[in-house]
Write an enzyme that holds these catalytic residues in place. Structure first.
Site, PDB file in Angstrom:
ATOM      1  N   ASP A 169      40.848 -28.695   9.115  1.00 42.92           N
ATOM      2  CA  ASP A 169      40.678 -27.361   8.511  1.00 42.92           C
ATOM      3  C   ASP A 169      39.532 -26.625   9.212  1.00 42.92           C
ATOM      4  OD1 ASP A 169      38.798 -29.167   7.363  1.00 42.92           O
ATOM      5  OD2 ASP A 169      38.373 -27.718   5.792  1.00 42.92           O
ATOM      6  N   HIS A 483      46.940 -34.223  11.541  1.00 41.55           N
ATOM      7  CA  HIS A 483      46.784 -33.036  10.683  1.00 41.55           C
ATOM      8  C   HIS A 483      45.572 -32.280  11.216  1.00 41.55           C
ATOM      9  CE1 HIS A 483      47.258 -30.720   6.934  1.00 41.55           C
ATOM     10  NE2 HIS A 483      45.928 -30.656   6.937  1.00 41.55           N
ATOM     11  N   ASP A 529      52.327 -40.954  10.749  1.00 35.38           N
ATOM     12  CA  ASP A 529      51.959 -40.157  11.924  1.00 35.38           C
ATOM     13  C   ASP A 529      52.759 -38.865  11.865  1.00 35.38           C
ATOM     14  OD1 ASP A 529      50.888 -39.224  14.250  1.00 35.38           O
ATOM     15  OD2 ASP A 529      52.174 -40.435  15.556  1.00 35.38           O
ATOM     16  N   GLU A 538      44.636 -36.919   9.207  1.00 34.63           N
ATOM     17  CA  GLU A 538      43.762 -35.807   9.591  1.00 34.63           C
ATOM     18  C   GLU A 538      42.717 -36.341  10.580  1.00 34.63           C
ATOM     19  OE1 GLU A 538      42.407 -33.416   6.309  1.00 34.63           O
ATOM     20  OE2 GLU A 538      41.393 -31.993   7.628  1.00 34.63           O
TER      21      GLU A 538
HETATM   22  O1  G3I Z   1      34.801 -42.960  -4.887  1.00 35.45           O
HETATM   23  C1  G3I Z   1      36.086 -43.525  -5.096  1.00 35.45           C
HETATM   24  C2  G3I Z   1      35.982 -45.040  -5.133  1.00 35.45           C
HETATM   25  O2  G3I Z   1      35.176 -45.419  -6.211  1.00 35.45           O
HETATM   26  C3  G3I Z   1      37.370 -45.627  -5.221  1.00 35.45           C
HETATM   27  O3  G3I Z   1      37.317 -47.025  -5.112  1.00 35.45           O
HETATM   28  C4  G3I Z   1      38.238 -45.102  -4.110  1.00 35.45           C
HETATM   29  C5  G3I Z   1      39.683 -45.588  -4.199  1.00 35.45           C
HETATM   30  O4  G3I Z   1      40.541 -44.770  -3.480  1.00 35.45           O
HETATM   31  O5  G3I Z   1      38.256 -43.698  -4.151  1.00 35.45           O
HETATM   32  C6  G3I Z   1      36.990 -43.138  -3.975  1.00 35.45           C
HETATM   33  O6  G3I Z   1      37.053 -41.755  -3.952  1.00 35.45           O
HETATM   34  C7  G3I Z   1      37.623 -41.196  -2.823  1.00 35.45           C
HETATM   35  C8  G3I Z   1      36.593 -40.324  -2.139  1.00 35.45           C
HETATM   36  O7  G3I Z   1      37.167 -39.692  -1.059  1.00 35.45           O
HETATM   37  C9  G3I Z   1      35.386 -41.110  -1.635  1.00 35.45           C
HETATM   38  O8  G3I Z   1      35.694 -41.838  -0.487  1.00 35.45           O
HETATM   39  C10 G3I Z   1      38.806 -40.380  -3.252  1.00 35.45           C
HETATM   40  O9  G3I Z   1      39.825 -41.217  -3.764  1.00 35.45           O
HETATM   41  C11 G3I Z   1      39.333 -39.600  -2.102  1.00 35.45           C
HETATM   42  O10 G3I Z   1      40.319 -38.697  -2.540  1.00 35.45           O
HETATM   43  C12 G3I Z   1      38.229 -38.832  -1.407  1.00 35.45           C
HETATM   44  O11 G3I Z   1      38.722 -38.359  -0.240  1.00 35.45           O
HETATM   45  C13 G3I Z   1      38.000 -37.359   0.424  1.00 35.45           C
HETATM   46  C14 G3I Z   1      38.900 -36.178   0.713  1.00 35.45           C
HETATM   47  O12 G3I Z   1      38.233 -35.226   1.492  1.00 35.45           O
HETATM   48  C15 G3I Z   1      39.405 -35.493  -0.559  1.00 35.45           C
HETATM   49  O13 G3I Z   1      38.353 -34.955  -1.267  1.00 35.45           O
HETATM   50  C16 G3I Z   1      37.517 -37.951   1.741  1.00 35.45           C
HETATM   51  O14 G3I Z   1      36.533 -38.949   1.482  1.00 35.45           O
HETATM   52  C17 G3I Z   1      36.953 -36.875   2.645  1.00 35.45           C
HETATM   53  O15 G3I Z   1      36.710 -37.449   3.903  1.00 35.45           O
HETATM   54  C18 G3I Z   1      37.923 -35.732   2.764  1.00 35.45           C
HETATM   55  O16 G3I Z   1      37.331 -34.737   3.491  1.00 35.45           O
HETATM   56  C19 G3I Z   1      38.124 -33.642   3.859  1.00 35.45           C
HETATM   57  C20 G3I Z   1      37.432 -32.396   3.361  1.00 35.45           C
HETATM   58  O17 G3I Z   1      37.444 -32.412   1.950  1.00 35.45           O
HETATM   59  C21 G3I Z   1      38.057 -31.138   3.910  1.00 35.45           C
HETATM   60  N1  G3I Z   1      38.164 -31.201   5.334  1.00 35.45           N
HETATM   61  C22 G3I Z   1      38.909 -32.340   5.801  1.00 35.45           C
HETATM   62  C23 G3I Z   1      38.280 -33.624   5.369  1.00 35.45           C
HETATM   63  C24 G3I Z   1      39.008 -34.819   5.914  1.00 35.45           C
HETATM   64  O18 G3I Z   1      40.216 -35.083   5.283  1.00 35.45           O
HETATM   65  O1  9MR Z   2      44.493 -29.041   5.378  1.00 35.21           O
HETATM   66  C1  9MR Z   2      43.748 -29.515   4.289  1.00 35.21           C
HETATM   67  C2  9MR Z   2      42.898 -30.686   4.717  1.00 35.21           C
HETATM   68  O2  9MR Z   2      41.972 -30.305   5.688  1.00 35.21           O
HETATM   69  C3  9MR Z   2      42.224 -31.324   3.529  1.00 35.21           C
HETATM   70  O3  9MR Z   2      41.575 -32.508   3.892  1.00 35.21           O
HETATM   71  C4  9MR Z   2      43.232 -31.638   2.467  1.00 35.21           C
HETATM   72  C5  9MR Z   2      42.609 -32.217   1.221  1.00 35.21           C
HETATM   73  O4  9MR Z   2      41.746 -31.331   0.607  1.00 35.21           O
HETATM   74  O5  9MR Z   2      43.969 -30.486   2.115  1.00 35.21           O
HETATM   75  C6  9MR Z   2      44.665 -29.910   3.195  1.00 35.21           C
HETATM   76  O6  9MR Z   2      45.305 -28.787   2.744  1.00 35.21           O
HETATM   77  C7  9MR Z   2      46.456 -29.028   1.958  1.00 35.21           C
HETATM   78  C8  9MR Z   2      46.211 -28.677   0.521  1.00 35.21           C
HETATM   79  O7  9MR Z   2      45.216 -29.521  -0.035  1.00 35.21           O
HETATM   80  C9  9MR Z   2      47.472 -28.788  -0.268  1.00 35.21           C
HETATM   81  N1  9MR Z   2      48.513 -27.990   0.307  1.00 35.21           N
HETATM   82  C10 9MR Z   2      48.810 -28.338   1.682  1.00 35.21           C
HETATM   83  C11 9MR Z   2      47.586 -28.211   2.556  1.00 35.21           C
HETATM   84  C12 9MR Z   2      47.897 -28.713   3.963  1.00 35.21           C
HETATM   85  O8  9MR Z   2      48.815 -27.993   4.589  1.00 35.21           O
END
Ligand code: G3I
Ligand code: 9MR
Length: 726
Positions: A169, A483, A529, A538
């Site tokens: 993103d 992604h 993939d 991503e």
């Molecule tokens: O903290 C819990 C843990 O207690 C549990 O055991 C585990 C089981 O799945 O989940 C943990 O929480 C997770 C959290 O990350 C911490 O690692 C959530 O399930 C998981 O949904 C969350 O994912 C994060 C994701 O954003 C959604 O918020 C990722 O770490 C994080 O790297 C990712 O970052 C995104 C940005 O928001 C937007 N840009 C892209 C980026 C990469 O995908």
């Molecule tokens: O593209 C977004 C990605 O960078 C984030 O990690 C992810 C989780 O927050 O969300 C992606 O965006 C999606 C959105 O959450 C739901 N609709 C589809 C989007 C991707 O095309």
């Protein structure tokens, strides 16, 4: 980019690092669901068998439920291109054995940051086919209501350009920028020689700074704009209200960008990163006048803001729908910022603020940064004030490395990864584990720690249950459909190279957005993939950073791996070392003697399978220098500093080292000597003419100090035909 599913999932039953290994590295492949009991390693092109071995007994790997056997070919050290063969037929992807196997990977992984720069056009000169116009200038960013202050009310406009896009993103998040930028700076602090000459062909190349630092500065410059100069608080993120579409940066619909709420986590991660950057920038004050001091001041004012606002945790405001990076537990962020400020300022109050006794050492991720505090304290341990608990620093790092190593040993795949490690961004979990294992190895030289760290890189490069290389553009079966908005929208078939994709995890939060289904829900195989898969495919700046660190570290540390580490240095009597200086003297010395002596060292090193740099000087003039393959500018710098010490003390550098060490002193901090100019490590020996005195130096670099010294002594003994037991 074509929206299709890659083919790595149909990988052969042989899972191996698709790039390769250094000659001295541990080398293992995993064979799944196959009845074979033996394996061969064959040359990649001619199929000639060069190694045969027995597979280990079958065992089940829980994260994938596969039955795995290990093929261990660590003993094969001859450089070349190879494949593994089973039953006389199945062959693996090709891989290479050679010194410095990860140079291209490392450069691509850093170049990927350039490819993700905001606010700048990528030109063909630097970006090749991935050139694109600039997007997101961020010169007019609005202050969101959640971030409003008296001086900057809602809707005020600030300039906050530059920085890297966080991931696939186009938003920019301070919390994630912190750990990412720090990890790159740590690589530079720990392995300066590796990066000194690296040319990444980025716009700043050739400006006198290492390119890794140039790249990090693109983001550091942006981070500095995220601090409110009025109070030191730091905005949590710079973002659109919702994610941009899958378009090129310059093509997205123009929507306002906001800075959103100041948060405690952002202030602390900012403080830690700026304090680290201020250390690194200190050496470049000529090129960037005042920047180091400015960063340290920014770090301290962010720290002060966090002290006054310790509970400003972050949740997305109702109208903001982008990445959250919302962490509710901040003890580790406080500790990390305190540790970096302590190292950079030497103020004991910061050491106390770490609350070190209560801080566990864990594998770092964006929401758990305590391990970074330990890693920095260990790196700088020779220069800390007496307030620091040196034993605790060593034991915390060692226990983490030991527990990861125990998991590695028990694992049917021989990787440290366990079921619970398969979270969003699992590929980076593997590499952050490796990074911490490497801290253990750097502290105490335990060979298993290095092998377990190697396994983490092997994992992301192919020794995993999907058979993919999780780095775009690298290996025989790389991920093809990340992604990543530019990779998807640029109409170029191959994705932008050098990016680590998130990797398998059972959460599958993107299933509703995907036209295809995960074939499997198991932790280590729940991977798609496909461009739809933001939960497993991503890319992200915090994931690439440990790839940069680990690839550089393994290159650097494996080249001269010996069976003994620094802590294994035998105890030497000063009298023996003094005796060496009495006996190893010349009747006469000429340019030809220098040549013969230098060549003698090379001959001995070759015979021992080691790689060193050697230097002979007379009256300050260099008569001989040779760097064997695998050595670099770092070795030349060690030689300079070690021989300076001989010229200052008149003794071998190992004599001074031992003298200080035996007296319980710190040989890395000799009173009155600038340790950038001198080094009290073994390897430099005075060239002494009988009855006349010291006229020059013989210096070896590349091995642990005492081994460098031993090699110099052995060469002198051989040349002078002296057979004494010294
Ligand atoms: O903290 C819990 C843990 O207690 C549990 O055991 C585990 C089981 O799945 O989940 C943990 O929480 C997770 C959290 O990350 C911490 O690692 C959530 O399930 C998981 O949904 C969350 O994912 C994060 C994701 O954003 C959604 O918020 C990722 O770490 C994080 O790297 C990712 O970052 C995104 C940005 O928001 C937007 N840009 C892209 C980026 C990469 O995908
Ligand atoms: O593209 C977004 C990605 O960078 C984030 O990690 C992810 C989780 O927050 O969300 C992606 O965006 C999606 C959105 O959450 C739901 N609709 C589809 C989007 C991707 O095309």
């Amino acid at each position: 980019m074509l929206a299709a599913i890659g083919t790595g999932a149909q990988a052969a039953a042989i899972r191996v690092n698709q790039v390769g290994f250094a000659p001295q590295a541990a080398k293992q492949a995993v064979i799944t669901d196959n009845a074979a009991t033996n394996f061969e390693v064959v040359t990649a092109d001619t199929g000639k068998t060069v190694y045969t071995g027995k597979l280990s007994a079958p065992a089940v790997w829980k994260p994938s439920l596969e039955t795995a056997r290990l093929a261990d070919f660590s003993a094969l050290t001859a450089p070349g291109d190879y494949r593994i063969k089973l039953d006389g037929k199945t062959v693996s992807d090709r891989f290479t054995i050679r010194a410095w196997p990860y140079g291209d990977l490392n450069a691509a992984a850093i170049k990927a940051y350039y490819m993700n720069r905001a606010s700048i056009a990528l030109t063909p000169q630097y970006a090749g086919i991935y050139a694109r116009p600039a997007g997101h200038m961020d010169d007019k960013v609005l202050v969101h209501v959640s971030a409003a202050s008296q001086q900057r009310p809602e809707g005020s406009v600030i300039a906050s350009g530059k920085g890297w896009y966080d991931a696939g993103d186009y938003n920019k998040y301070i919390v994630n920028s912190g750990i990412s930028t720090y990890t790159l700076l740590a690589a530079l602090e720990h392995f300066p020689g590796y990066f000194a000459k690296q040319n990444l062909n980025i716009p700043e190349s050739g400006d006198g700074l290492p390119d890794l630092l140039n790249e990090a500065l693109w983001n550091l410059d942006w981070m500095l704009t995220m601090q409110d100069p009025q109070d030191g608080g730091v905005y949590h993120k710079l973002t659109n209200k919702s994610f941009d579409g899958m378009e090129m940066p310059d093509q997205v619909k123009a929507t306002p960008r906001y800075v959103v709420q100041k948060s405690t986590a952002a202030a602390l991660d900012f403080a830690a990163t700026m304090a680290t950057a201020s250390r690194v920038l200190k050496a470049y004050d000529q090129q960037r006048p005042g920047l180091s001091a400015r960063m340290l001041a920014a770090a301290e004012s962010a720290w002060n803001w966090a002290q006054a606002n310790p509970g400003a945790t972050f949740r997305n405001p109702a109208d903001i729908h982008t990445g959250e990076y919302g962490d509710q537990k901040l003890q580790d962020e406080f500790a990390w910022a305190a540790a970096e400020l302590y190292i950079s300022t030497g103020k004991d109050s910061y050491y106390r603020a770490i609350k070190a006794e209560q801080l566990p050492a864990t594998t770092p991720n964006w929401s758990d940064v305590g391990g970074l505090a330990w890693m920095s304290l260990a790196q700088h341990r020779a220069h800390l004030t007496p307030a620091a608990d040196q034993k605790l620093i060593a034991s915390r790092i060692d226990s983490l490395a030991a527990s990861l190593t125990a998991n590695w040993k028990d694992s049917a795949y021989r990787v440290p990864m366990q079921e619970q490690d398969f979270v969003w961004g699992s590929s980076a979990v593997a590499l952050n584990q490796s990074m911490m294992l490497l801290q253990g190895y750097r502290l105490n030289g335990k060979a298993d720690y290095l092998s377990a760290a190697q396994a983490g890189l092997d994992y992301v490069l192919g020794r995993n249950a999907t058979g993919y290389s999780f780095v775009t553009g690298i290996g025989a079966r790389p991920a093809l459909h990340p992604h990543h908005r530019p990779s998807e929208a640029d109409k170029i078939e191959a994705p932008v190279p050098g990016f680590l994709v998130g990797g398998p995890q059972p959460g599958r939060q993107d299933e509703k957005d995907c036209p295809v289904h995960y074939v499997n829900k198991l932790p280590a195989t729940a991977y798609l993939d496909h461009v739809c898969s933001y939960a497993s495919n991503e890319i992200a700046i915090n994931w690439n950073a440990p790839l940069v660190y680990v690839s550089a570290a393994l290159d650097q540390l494996t080249v001269n791996k010996t069976t003994t580490g620094a802590s294994m240095e035998p105890k030497f009597e000063l009298a023996t070392l003094a005796r060496q200086e009495e006996l190893l003297q010349f009747d006469s010395f000429s340019n030809d003697t220098a040549l013969a002596l230098g060549m003698k060292v090379i001959e001995l090193a070759r015979a021992a399978g080691k790689s060193v740099a050697v230097n002979v000087t007379q009256d300050g003039t260099m008569l001989f220098y040779h760097g064997m393959p695998g050595t670099n500018a770092d070795n030349a710098n060690w030689i300079r500093r070690k021989s300076n010490l001989v010229n200052r003390t008149g003794h071998s550098s190992f004599y001074t080292h031992t003298e200080v060490k035996n007296a319980g002193g710190d040989y890395d901090a000799l009173p009155g000597l600038d340790m950038r100019e001198f080094a009290a490590h073994g390897g430099a020996f005075p060239i002494i003419i009988k009855g006349k005195g010291r006229i020059g130096t013989l210096t070896v670099s590349g091995l642990p100090g005492w081994e460098d010294h031993a090699m110099a002594v052995a060469a002198l003994k051989a040349h002078l035909k002296i057979d004494a037991n010294i």
